[in-house]
Design a protein around this motif. Structure first.
Motif, PDB file in Angstrom:
ATOM      1  N   LYS A  98      62.392 -38.977  75.333  1.00 45.31           N
ATOM      2  CA  LYS A  98      62.588 -39.673  76.614  1.00 45.31           C
ATOM      3  C   LYS A  98      63.838 -39.215  77.360  1.00 45.31           C
ATOM      4  N   TYR A  99      64.935 -38.955  76.643  1.00 45.69           N
ATOM      5  CA  TYR A  99      66.215 -38.706  77.302  1.00 45.69           C
ATOM      6  C   TYR A  99      66.776 -37.300  77.099  1.00 45.69           C
TER       7      TYR A  99
ATOM      8  N   ASP B  26      65.353 -48.639  78.564  1.00 47.54           N
ATOM      9  CA  ASP B  26      64.624 -48.484  79.815  1.00 47.54           C
ATOM     10  C   ASP B  26      65.125 -49.493  80.841  1.00 47.54           C
TER      11      ASP B  26
END
Length: 145
Positions: free
Chosen positions: A13-14, A85
């Protein structure tokens, strides 16, 4: 183990926006967007995962260490990724008392930032500071509400 499972999800995700710590240190460190808030660090312990917003507060994701490891890994990773998130998308309000005697953190799922604000606090989202409408204007004595 939670560390490996969470790191895999964080990388997907990051990418490389965070630092991976040594196993005896933290799991991950996200650099601060604003110096008054500080960095976000994630740590693993025996019965919980801790995330620390350096100058604001900390919280835990608890689990039962007697549960199946796969279940623990999945549930802790899911809950942590949901929090990140919210944090990184400015759905977490953080407050620091001006007298440095308190702080607060709340998710904004059920209201706007102003719904949770009180006088004598500086407020932040991850992206930076936001005005406090409960503060009196020094010139007029009026509040921003």
């Amino acid at each position: 183990m939670i560390r490996e499972h969470l790191l895999q999800a964080l990388k997907v995700k990051y990418g490389d926006t965070f630092t991976i710590g040594e196993p005896t240190e933290f799991i991950a460190l996200f650099p601060a967007k604003h110096e008054k808030v500080g960095s976000l660090m994630i740590y693993e312990d025996i019965e919980y995962l801790t995330y620390v917003i350096e100058n604001v507060t900390h919280d835990h994701v608890y689990f039962n260490p007697k549960d199946d490891q796969e279940k623990i890994d999945q549930s802790v990773t899911t809950e942590t990724m949901e929090f990140l998130d919210d944090l990184f998308n400015d759905r977490v309000l953080m407050g620091l008392a001006k007298n440095l005697m308190g702080s607060m953190l709340t998710t904004l799922h059920w209201g706007e930032p102003k719904d949770f604000m009180e006088p004598e606090f500086d407020y932040f989202l991850w992206s930076g500071p936001i005005p406090n409408p409960t503060e009196k204007n020094n010139e007029t004595g009026e509040t921003g509400l």
